[in-house]
Design an enzyme around this catalytic site. Structure first.
Site, PDB file in Angstrom:
ATOM      1  N   ASP A  86       0.841  -1.195   0.000  1.00 59.40           N
ATOM      2  CA  ASP A  86       0.000   0.000   0.000  1.00 59.40           C
ATOM      3  C   ASP A  86       0.875   1.245   0.000  1.00 59.40           C
ATOM      4  O   ASP A  86       1.877   1.317   0.727  1.00 59.40           O
ATOM      5  CB  ASP A  86      -0.910   0.023   1.224  1.00 59.40           C
ATOM      6  CG  ASP A  86      -2.066  -0.965   1.109  1.00 59.40           C
ATOM      7  OD1 ASP A  86      -2.091  -1.729   0.125  1.00 59.40           O
ATOM      8  OD2 ASP A  86      -2.915  -0.990   2.016  1.00 59.40           O
ATOM      9  N   HIS A 128       3.723  -2.184   3.362  1.00 60.84           N
ATOM     10  CA  HIS A 128       3.616  -0.765   3.029  1.00 60.84           C
ATOM     11  C   HIS A 128       4.920  -0.219   2.455  1.00 60.84           C
ATOM     12  O   HIS A 128       6.013  -0.692   2.797  1.00 60.84           O
ATOM     13  CB  HIS A 128       3.216   0.051   4.265  1.00 60.84           C
ATOM     14  CG  HIS A 128       1.787  -0.152   4.675  1.00 60.84           C
ATOM     15  ND1 HIS A 128       1.372  -1.265   5.382  1.00 60.84           N
ATOM     16  CD2 HIS A 128       0.677   0.609   4.473  1.00 60.84           C
ATOM     17  CE1 HIS A 128       0.071  -1.184   5.595  1.00 60.84           C
ATOM     18  NE2 HIS A 128      -0.382  -0.056   5.057  1.00 60.84           N
TER      19      HIS A 128
END
Length: 316
Positions: free
Chosen positions: A128, A277
């Site tokens: 992400d 992430h």
């Protein structure tokens, strides 16, 4: 004698006078009746306006476009919201002018997928991007060295703030997904606001040369049946994860590179979707997911698993 004659004449005179008065009354009445009949014959029927009449007590005012609202019809009445999932645009259509949108498999609708159904011994690495790009170069370098492809969920704001990053991700053969425009919690948004968030990110990614469709990930993982259905209507499949490494918490949140690795290994299963992430922790600046990535890939391969992008979801 004289009194008797006088008495006989007077009554006769009075009778004549009465006859004359009666005659006058009759003539007057007939005259009034004649006038009334004349008026009735010549007058227009009551309630029908004459040629110059525009209104009357019983007439309806003329409607104008400025003064009268249109009567609701099939074209002006808003349809009731459809609670059932829909694939959104028909195949070949695109609301944003980008590449054609394919029909979504029915089995993927109405769900926030936590694994790749029936994928076998493969896993999907997903990253992400909503904060910064501190670990992007390291992550791309590791994936290239290990010959692994991954899926990157990007927010529109991240794309706009990181010029050239989309090109770098695509150049290495990775897949893109939509992570909203500004990363809000979706359950607090209206359907119109959700549409704005998704279409905004989509437009930003398309403008940067990529295409996130048809994969979407909810910010913070917040979702319910309504927002999932809305995402589906916009042509997206909602994709969650099987394992969250928690690397985003950083060392300030009690996480280490080793704990990130162990969480992935312990959560391995066929079709697992692993969440990591790109950005660094805002408090301590650590990039634990990037640091642990070489070890994660090694452990996954050792366990006998391969790697796929989320396009595996679309394989019939």
């Amino acid at each position: 004698m004289n009194n008797g004659r006088a008495s006989g004449v007077a009554p006769a005179s009075r009778r004549n006078e009465r006859r004359q008065v009666a005659a006058v009354v009759v003539v007057a009445a007939m005259a009034v009746l004649a006038v009334g009949l004349t008026l009735l014959i010549t007058a227009e029927p009551q309630g029908v306006p004459g040629a110059l009449t525009t209104t009357s007590a019983k007439s309806t005012p003329t409607a104008t476009a400025d003064s009268v609202s249109p009567t609701p019809s099939a074209s002006t009445v808003s349809p009731e919201p459809d609670e059932s999932p829909s694939v959104g645009p028909e195949p070949g259509e695109s609301e944003t002018g980008g590449p054609p949108v394919a029909a979504l498999p029915e089995a993927l609708l109405g769900r926030d997928l936590e694994e790749l159904p029936g994928a076998g011994n493969v896993v999907a690495l997903t990253f992400d991007a909503g904060a910064n790009s501190a670990a992007l170069a390291s992550i791309l370098s590791t994936l290239t060295a290990e010959q692994v492809k991954a899926t990157f969920f990007l927010t529109g704001s991240w794309v706009q703030a990181n010029s050239g990053s989309v090109d770098r991700i695509l150049a290495d053969g990775h897949r893109l997904g939509n992570h909203s425009m500004s990363h809000p919690g979706f359950t607090q948004l209206t359907d119109a606001q959700i549409t704005e968030e998704i279409r905004g990110a989509e437009a930003a990614i398309l403008a940067a040369g990529g295409d996130p469709r048809p994969f979407f990930r909810f910010p913070f993982g917040e979702r319910d049946s309504r927002v999932i259905a809305t995402v589906n209507r916009l042509g997206y499949v909602a994709v969650r994860w099987s394992v969250d490494t928690l690397g985003w918490k950083g060392t300030s949140g009690g996480v280490t590179e080793e704990t990130v690795l162990r969480r992935v290994v312990d959560g391995l299963r066929p079709g697992a979707i692993i969440l990591m992430h790109i950005g660094s922790n805002p408090e301590d600046g650590t990039t634990l997911d990037a640091d642990a990535l070489p070890g994660i890939i090694k452990e996954i391969k050792t366990a006998g698993y391969g790697f796929v992008t989320l396009d595996q979801l679309l394989v019939a």
